[in-house]
Design a protein around this motif. Structure first.
Motif, PDB file in Angstrom:
ATOM      1  N   TYR A  23      -2.489   5.737   4.576  1.00 48.78           N
ATOM      2  CA  TYR A  23      -2.828   4.331   4.345  1.00 48.78           C
ATOM      3  C   TYR A  23      -4.233   4.030   4.843  1.00 48.78           C
ATOM      4  O   TYR A  23      -4.956   3.240   4.250  1.00 48.78           O
ATOM      5  CB  TYR A  23      -1.816   3.426   5.033  1.00 48.78           C
ATOM      6  N   ALA A  36      -2.849  -3.244   9.955  1.00 57.66           N
ATOM      7  CA  ALA A  36      -2.068  -3.650   8.786  1.00 57.66           C
ATOM      8  C   ALA A  36      -0.787  -2.839   8.678  1.00 57.66           C
ATOM      9  O   ALA A  36       0.277  -3.372   8.340  1.00 57.66           O
ATOM     10  CB  ALA A  36      -2.903  -3.489   7.521  1.00 57.66           C
ATOM     11  N   LEU A  37      -0.863  -1.550   8.982  1.00 55.57           N
ATOM     12  CA  LEU A  37       0.320  -0.700   8.920  1.00 55.57           C
ATOM     13  C   LEU A  37       1.341  -1.118   9.976  1.00 55.57           C
ATOM     14  O   LEU A  37       2.534  -1.183   9.707  1.00 55.57           O
ATOM     15  CB  LEU A  37      -0.085   0.763   9.100  1.00 55.57           C
ATOM     16  N   HIS A  39       1.662  -4.116  11.162  1.00 58.91           N
ATOM     17  CA  HIS A  39       2.212  -5.386  10.677  1.00 58.91           C
ATOM     18  C   HIS A  39       3.302  -5.138   9.626  1.00 58.91           C
ATOM     19  O   HIS A  39       4.370  -5.755   9.667  1.00 58.91           O
ATOM     20  CB  HIS A  39       1.094  -6.253  10.109  1.00 58.91           C
ATOM     21  N   LEU A  40       3.042  -4.232   8.697  1.00 60.22           N
ATOM     22  CA  LEU A  40       4.035  -3.910   7.673  1.00 60.22           C
ATOM     23  C   LEU A  40       5.300  -3.319   8.296  1.00 60.22           C
ATOM     24  O   LEU A  40       6.411  -3.652   7.890  1.00 60.22           O
ATOM     25  CB  LEU A  40       3.457  -2.915   6.665  1.00 60.22           C
ATOM     26  N   ALA A  41       5.125  -2.451   9.277  1.00 57.59           N
ATOM     27  CA  ALA A  41       6.280  -1.833   9.936  1.00 57.59           C
ATOM     28  C   ALA A  41       7.130  -2.888  10.631  1.00 57.59           C
ATOM     29  O   ALA A  41       8.360  -2.869  10.544  1.00 57.59           O
ATOM     30  CB  ALA A  41       5.811  -0.779  10.937  1.00 57.59           C
ATOM     31  N   ALA A  43       7.251  -6.074   9.844  1.00 59.11           N
ATOM     32  CA  ALA A  43       7.821  -6.943   8.812  1.00 59.11           C
ATOM     33  C   ALA A  43       9.064  -6.319   8.182  1.00 59.11           C
ATOM     34  O   ALA A  43       9.985  -7.024   7.791  1.00 59.11           O
ATOM     35  CB  ALA A  43       6.778  -7.233   7.739  1.00 59.11           C
ATOM     36  N   HIS A  44       9.100  -4.998   8.114  1.00 60.68           N
ATOM     37  CA  HIS A  44      10.239  -4.312   7.512  1.00 60.68           C
ATOM     38  C   HIS A  44      11.288  -3.902   8.553  1.00 60.68           C
ATOM     39  O   HIS A  44      12.263  -3.244   8.214  1.00 60.68           O
ATOM     40  CB  HIS A  44       9.763  -3.080   6.736  1.00 60.68           C
TER      41      HIS A  44
END
Length: 50
Positions: A23, A36-37, A39-41, A43-44
């Motif tokens: 990424y 950002a990665l 944050h995505l982790a 969020a999921h």
């Protein structure tokens, strides 16, 4: 003591995976990509708060 070593090893493995994740190659800023990665982790639901 053994539990702490296991947690340190896991943290090291996760840090290495995050550092070398592809990424980071898709955005111009590596620190921004890591952020950002993360944050995505979160969020999921892949990351639990300490």
């Amino acid at each position: 003591m053994a539990g702490q070593r296991a947690l340190r090893r896991r943290l090291l493995r996760l840090s290495v995976r995050l550092w070398w994740h592809p990424y980071g190659e898709t955005v111009p800023s590596a620190p921004a990509a890591r952020s950002a990665l993360r944050h995505l982790a979160r969020a999921h639901g892949y990351v639990r708060a300490a």
